[in-house]
Design an enzyme around this catalytic site. Structure first.
Site, PDB file in Angstrom:
ATOM      1  N   THR A 365     -34.607 -22.627  -8.077  1.00 39.57           N
ATOM      2  CA  THR A 365     -33.629 -22.993  -7.055  1.00 39.57           C
ATOM      3  C   THR A 365     -32.989 -21.269  -6.203  1.00 39.57           C
ATOM      4  O   THR A 365     -32.838 -20.365  -7.349  1.00 39.57           O
ATOM      5  CB  THR A 365     -32.700 -23.323  -7.727  1.00 39.57           C
ATOM      6  OG1 THR A 365     -32.845 -24.814  -8.250  1.00 39.57           O
ATOM      7  CG2 THR A 365     -30.864 -23.999  -7.572  1.00 39.57           C
ATOM      8  N   SER A 436     -27.687 -32.896 -11.352  1.00 37.42           N
ATOM      9  CA  SER A 436     -27.873 -31.783 -10.708  1.00 37.42           C
ATOM     10  C   SER A 436     -26.998 -30.615 -11.785  1.00 37.42           C
ATOM     11  O   SER A 436     -25.337 -31.309 -11.818  1.00 37.42           O
ATOM     12  CB  SER A 436     -27.381 -31.960  -9.744  1.00 37.42           C
ATOM     13  OG  SER A 436     -27.762 -29.844  -9.107  1.00 37.42           O
ATOM     14  N   SER A 437     -27.671 -29.785 -12.225  1.00 37.31           N
ATOM     15  CA  SER A 437     -26.488 -29.156 -12.542  1.00 37.31           C
ATOM     16  C   SER A 437     -26.058 -27.629 -11.899  1.00 37.31           C
ATOM     17  O   SER A 437     -25.287 -26.227 -12.268  1.00 37.31           O
ATOM     18  CB  SER A 437     -27.492 -27.858 -13.825  1.00 37.31           C
ATOM     19  OG  SER A 437     -27.978 -29.293 -14.745  1.00 37.31           O
ATOM     20  N   GLY A 458     -31.507 -24.297 -13.386  1.00 35.61           N
ATOM     21  CA  GLY A 458     -31.463 -25.158 -14.114  1.00 35.61           C
ATOM     22  C   GLY A 458     -30.422 -25.527 -14.748  1.00 35.61           C
ATOM     23  O   GLY A 458     -28.985 -25.046 -14.257  1.00 35.61           O
TER      24      GLY A 458
HETATM   25  O1  DON Z   1     -30.411 -29.679  -9.285  1.00 31.25           O
HETATM   26  C1  DON Z   1     -30.709 -29.104 -10.998  1.00 31.25           C
HETATM   27  O2  DON Z   1     -30.184 -28.860 -11.421  1.00 31.25           O
HETATM   28  C2  DON Z   1     -32.571 -28.566 -10.809  1.00 31.25           C
HETATM   29  N1  DON Z   1     -32.734 -29.266  -9.731  1.00 31.25           N
HETATM   30  C3  DON Z   1     -32.206 -27.108  -9.911  1.00 31.25           C
HETATM   31  C4  DON Z   1     -33.317 -26.911 -11.215  1.00 31.25           C
HETATM   32  C5  DON Z   1     -33.353 -25.344 -11.127  1.00 31.25           C
HETATM   33  O3  DON Z   1     -32.357 -24.742 -11.074  1.00 31.25           O
HETATM   34  C6  DON Z   1     -34.507 -24.358 -12.159  1.00 31.25           C
HETATM   35  N2  DON Z   1     -33.767 -23.121 -11.280  1.00 31.25           N
HETATM   36  N3  DON Z   1     -34.274 -22.149 -11.810  1.00 31.25           N
END
Ligand code: DON
Length: 553
Positions: A365, A436-437, A458
């Site tokens: 992300t 989501s986080s 995440g």
């Molecule tokens: O929306 C969410 O929380 C996850 N799909 C985000 C994934 C994520 O942040 C992984 N990143 N490093």
């Protein structure tokens, strides 16, 4: 006071606040310096913070393909100079063919590969509609101007840094499963190296179409290319799904911590709930007196996060499908006081695993923070879910598809010790947004923006954001020190503290002696922070991703 003077007084106060909120130069911080530069140039030309965020986000879709995107979704939180906050939810939506049992095979068994790695895991992308909505509300420069740097970077290419080349090389084997993706991100199947130029001509053409008409993504040639790919390879997303995508305008989640006002992400993100609930608990302790990264401080942070994450698991999901999320109770100071009563300051609590466990975390992300001279701020986190999403571009359109549907729970009742979750609030349904986080935040002090922060990672995201904030508010850190400081994370289950290796060894040993299990990682998250101090914006990019860049206007 004479009544007729009241409107003048109000106007005076408002102007006073605006002047107070202004800063000499704006700032853009993102995970790629080239993208931050695109946003800073927009500020120099008189663009608003939203203009700069849109330009940066489009540029990231080119220079940071692991997470910057057109084919994913996210959240944009902004605050205007007059103090109005708005929250645009452009999270992906499930296609109409989605249903709660969609991740089960014919034998009724959970099919993880389908859940996270098939065309069925692609949600209807929200990024283009979300950025457009933000621009429509708070943009100043022409839309096409904002896509220009991204088009140039995709058409002419950019020189790969060591870090970018290493990231692409690390995913080469996955790209090999899809010839058009391999062609875009390699040199005829060979890994690209530092110093090589990466041009993405199909992506440049897609961006150029969007510069002319953004609806092309949802109902024009770009939409047709997506649907063609879906039909040919068994995906679920249809032309009707694309036409039906709408970003949602949600009420910003608001809280406070030691007198600082916090603007945060509401559901369908759990980022704001986890962050604010943990902060409310921590407000009852003198963290400043304990010292950053001391055993006492880390213990309390972990215990606060443990409790906030347990509530997340129980209650959070897409609010359009879950009417009764008890946010006002979860975020009340009284509730925090009750939870504090359950914390032993000397010993780790136990997470009761009889409720349910977690699915695995998956990268990647990205976050960007912007402030302009008028004190308008944007905090934007968006994602493809995994690094490079599904690792599959749309042939002919040059952008990567998300696998965001992997954020839905596995299936009804499918909760087990391996980490599956089957609770109802976050089961797949048509047009539902997966939980989501992501946790973009803006902090406000004395009526003006004081800090902008956010991160990938995440489920570790709210913990990373929490750290940047505690560093500033409790420990008096400047922006860079707040970003650099060691981070920890606890998510209720698995019952352990994730610690960065930079956490002092004595603290790790003391935490173990208190009964905590530890999991050590090299790095957690990649926060991009702006702090306004003494009337100036300080940008701090996170060196955990070496290309990150803070660029002043
Ligand atoms: O929306 C969410 O929380 C996850 N799909 C985000 C994934 C994520 O942040 C992984 N990143 N490093």
């Amino acid at each position: 006071m004479r009544l007729f003077l009241v409107p003048f007084l109000l106007l005076f106060l408002r102007l006073g606040l605006c002047l107070h909120a202004g800063i000499p130069r704006g700032m853009v911080v993102s995970q790629e310096r080239l993208a931050s530069e695109a946003g800073a140039q927009v500020l120099r030309e008189g663009g608003s913070a939203v203009d700069a965020a849109v330009a940066t986000a489009f540029a990231l879709a080119v220079v940071h393909p692991a997470a910057g995107n057109l084919g994913g979704g996210g959240f944009l939180l902004s605050r205007s100079a007059s103090g109005r906050s708005s929250f645009i939810d452009f999270r992906e939506m499930a296609p109409a063919a989605a249903h709660p049992r969609m991740w089960l095979g014919e034998d009724g068994r959970y099919d993880g590969a389908r859940h996270h790695g098939s065309l069925a895991s692609v949600g209807v992308p929200g990024t283009v509609a979300g950025l457009r909505e933000a621009w429509k509300r708070e943009g100043r420069l022409p839309w096409a101007r904002l896509l220009k740097p991204a088009i140039r970077l995709a058409r002419d290419g950019f020189v790969l840094s060591e870090n970018q080349a290493a990231s692409l090389a690390a995913h080469l084997d996955e790209f090999k499963r899809h010839a058009p993706t391999l062609a875009q991100f390699s040199r005829e199947g060979e890994a690209l190296r530092k110093g090589d130029r990466l041009a993405q001509p199909d992506l440049a053409k897609t961006l150029a179409r969007l510069a002319k008409d953004w609806t092309d993504f949802y109902r024009g040639r770009t939409a047709r290319l997506m649907v063609l790919d879906m039909k040919a390879h068994g995906g679920l997303l249809t032309a009707t799904d694309l036409r039906g995508y709408r970003p949602a305008i949600r009420e910003t989640l608001k809280g406070s911590y030691r007198g600082v006002e916090i603007l945060a992400a509401p559901p369908p993100s759990s980022g704001g709930q986890v962050l604010l609930e943990a902060l409310n608990i921590l407000e009852g302790y003198d963290l400043g007196g304990m010292g950053a990264s001391s055993p006492a401080e880390v213990h309390l942070v972990a215990e606060a996060l443990r409790r906030a994450f347990a509530d997340r698991a129980q209650f959070l999901g897409d609010p359009d499908f879950n009417g009764g999320i008890p946010l006002s109770r979860l975020l009340s100071k009284d509730y925090a006081a009750q939870l504090r009563g359950t914390i032993d300051r000397e010993r780790a609590s136990a997470s009761a695993p009889d409720r349910f466990a977690w699915p695995k975390d998956r990268p990647d992300t990205t976050h960007l923070s912007v402030i302009d001279r008028k004190g308008r701020a944007v905090s934007l986190t968006y994602t493809l879910e995994d690094s490079y999403g599904l690792k599959r571009i749309v042939p002919g359109a040059g952008f990567l598809l998300n696998n965001e549907m992997g954020d839905f729970n596995a299936g009804p009742g499918l909760t087990d010790a391996t980490g599956l979750i089957g609770t109802a609030p976050n089961l797949a349904q048509p047009r539902k947004r997966p939980l989501s986080s992501m946790c973009p935040v803006i902090l406000v002090k004395e009526g003006a923006v004081f800090m902008v922060s956010g991160s990938p990672g995440g489920r570790t995201i709210p913990a990373t954001v929490l750290h940047t904030l505690l560093q500033v508010v409790d420990f008096g850190a400047d922006a860079q020190a707040a970003v650099d400081a060691p981070r920890v994370h606890h998510q209720w289950l698995p019952d352990r503290i994730q610690v960065e290796s930079s956490l002092p060894a004595a603290t790790k040993a003391a935490l173990q002696a208190m009964g905590h299990a530890l999991k050590e990682v090299k790095k957690q998250g990649c926060a991009q922070v702006i702090l306004v101090r003494n009337g100036r914006a300080e940008g701090a990019a996170d060196a955990r991703w070496p290309d990150s860049g803070a660029v002043a206007e």
